[in-house]
Design a protein around this motif. Sequence first.
Motif, PDB file in Angstrom:
ATOM      1  N   ASP A  67       0.941  -1.397   0.156  1.00 12.98           N
ATOM      2  CA  ASP A  67      -0.055   0.094   0.078  1.00 12.98           C
ATOM      3  C   ASP A  67       0.924   1.266   0.031  1.00 12.98           C
ATOM      4  O   ASP A  67       1.731   1.562   0.841  1.00 12.98           O
ATOM      5  N   THR A  68       0.545   2.193  -0.881  1.00 15.55           N
ATOM      6  CA  THR A  68       1.202   3.633  -0.957  1.00 15.55           C
ATOM      7  C   THR A  68       0.041   4.645  -1.299  1.00 15.55           C
ATOM      8  O   THR A  68      -0.795   4.111  -2.403  1.00 15.55           O
ATOM      9  N   ASP A 179       5.190  13.021  -1.085  1.00  8.55           N
ATOM     10  CA  ASP A 179       4.136  12.373   0.066  1.00  8.55           C
ATOM     11  C   ASP A 179       2.738  11.885  -0.680  1.00  8.55           C
ATOM     12  O   ASP A 179       1.939  13.007  -0.964  1.00  8.55           O
ATOM     13  N   ASP A 180       2.381  10.754  -1.224  1.00 11.57           N
ATOM     14  CA  ASP A 180       3.245   9.590  -1.053  1.00 11.57           C
ATOM     15  C   ASP A 180       3.722   8.934  -2.510  1.00 11.57           C
ATOM     16  O   ASP A 180       3.945   7.793  -2.500  1.00 11.57           O
ATOM     17  N   LYS A 181       3.836   9.757  -3.441  1.00 14.38           N
ATOM     18  CA  LYS A 181       3.809   9.000  -4.820  1.00 14.38           C
ATOM     19  C   LYS A 181       5.233   8.772  -5.121  1.00 14.38           C
ATOM     20  O   LYS A 181       5.486   8.045  -6.084  1.00 14.38           O
ATOM     21  N   CYS A 183       6.840   7.281  -3.144  1.00 12.19           N
ATOM     22  CA  CYS A 183       6.779   5.683  -2.495  1.00 12.19           C
ATOM     23  C   CYS A 183       6.099   5.133  -3.331  1.00 12.19           C
ATOM     24  O   CYS A 183       6.456   3.515  -3.824  1.00 12.19           O
ATOM     25  N   ALA A 184       4.941   5.237  -4.226  1.00  9.78           N
ATOM     26  CA  ALA A 184       4.492   4.540  -5.183  1.00  9.78           C
ATOM     27  C   ALA A 184       5.390   4.334  -6.277  1.00  9.78           C
ATOM     28  O   ALA A 184       5.345   3.153  -6.861  1.00  9.78           O
ATOM     29  N   ALA A 187       7.463   1.461  -5.347  1.00  8.36           N
ATOM     30  CA  ALA A 187       6.987   0.251  -5.258  1.00  8.36           C
ATOM     31  C   ALA A 187       6.947  -0.215  -6.732  1.00  8.36           C
ATOM     32  O   ALA A 187       6.981  -1.710  -6.950  1.00  8.36           O
ATOM     33  N   VAL A 234       4.056   1.390   2.774  1.00  5.97           N
ATOM     34  CA  VAL A 234       5.226   2.374   2.547  1.00  5.97           C
ATOM     35  C   VAL A 234       4.731   3.840   2.315  1.00  5.97           C
ATOM     36  O   VAL A 234       3.913   4.139   1.504  1.00  5.97           O
ATOM     37  N   ASP A 235       5.040   4.719   3.163  1.00  7.09           N
ATOM     38  CA  ASP A 235       4.738   6.066   3.295  1.00  7.09           C
ATOM     39  C   ASP A 235       5.995   6.894   3.767  1.00  7.09           C
ATOM     40  O   ASP A 235       7.095   6.321   4.107  1.00  7.09           O
ATOM     41  N   THR A 294       0.270   6.314   9.171  1.00 11.44           N
ATOM     42  CA  THR A 294       0.301   5.890   8.062  1.00 11.44           C
ATOM     43  C   THR A 294      -1.286   5.184   7.753  1.00 11.44           C
ATOM     44  O   THR A 294      -2.136   5.053   8.765  1.00 11.44           O
ATOM     45  N   THR A 333      14.593   1.716  -0.907  1.00 11.93           N
ATOM     46  CA  THR A 333      13.300   1.317  -0.270  1.00 11.93           C
ATOM     47  C   THR A 333      12.883   0.286  -1.556  1.00 11.93           C
ATOM     48  O   THR A 333      12.139  -0.594  -1.011  1.00 11.93           O
TER      49      THR A 333
END
Length: 355
Positions: A67-68, A179-181, A183-184, A187, A234-235, A294, A333
């Motif tokens: 999840d992001t 925040d939070d793309k 992390c997207a 992923a 993941v954030d 999160t 990450t």
Amino acid sequence: MKTEIELKELVVGLSGLMSVSGRETFEQKKLLSLVGGFFDEQYADDVGNQVFVRYSGRAGAPKILIDTHFDEVGMYVAEIKEGGFLSFVNIGGLDTRILGAAEVIIYGDRQIYGVIASTPPHLQKPKDAEKPGEIYEFLIDTGYTKEELESFVRVGTPVGFLPKYTDLVGGSIAGKSFDDKACAACAVYAIAGVPKDELCGDVYLLLSAFEETRRVGGAAAGTYRVEPDYAMVVDVCHARVPDTSRGETTAFGGGPAITHSPATDRRLTKMTAELAGEKGIKYQFTVSSPGTGTNSPAVGLARAGVPVVDVGLPMKNMHTYNEIICIEDCIETSKLISAFVSSGRIAGEFRHEKI
């Protein structure tokens, strides 16, 4: 299926999309063009969650959720005023101290540029200079007349910060909506890079809706539908800068931060850290009480419960138009996510027999 991608390019590409909370699918076509080709299936639900799936081809494979959240802080137009000004409400947490003179895009029937009006120090009253303004006191200057604006802007039109990105010395990058793309992007990069025969389960990437405005957010509904065996959220997390508390921050450039929290699964947290060590992935620990700030609590409490580990990407200047991340942290990450979805040990420990 696409096979090649550059992480930094993907970070900027995804972060540049407009996805103010409640408008997560506004640029869905652009999102699909950026990442859709790396997955076997994609769907969106009525909440605004967007899910991308890679299948392992294994019979009875566990479902692994990453999840992001995909929404970003921003604004909605509240009123169209004389002289081409727009008043607005904040969507998500905005620090009014940084709003003056900020560049924005108004996403009406056509997109236009605007600048949040700023009162020069020469014109400020002493008492006003000592306190941050209230959100209702700010206006966006567009240069249009009220009549012109009313033809393509309406109350409720979303407004986002100008997508502008700057490379900093030392491998950092500054811009809006990491925040939070970011992390997207990590992923997507991770999941796309794992050969199908190395996936230890079917991987569901949940780009969840309205995390910035509700703590439960869209992740609860998205997780309920996927019904995963285990999950990683993941954030971003706060990077350490001068005069901040060491206990509440993480080392910038220190790699992803694995969170100890009452809201996360202790076994999965321990095994994820052990996995990072085995793979030579740079990581650090952080602690969060009572929750994580999160989606981890929402994911962990879906259905009958989901074992979840919380991973943070260190960030400076959170919730501003110049958030700062370290590309090396993004790389580490991504490595951790890749190792997580490829771990036979974790899959064997947390796979549930389906009834």
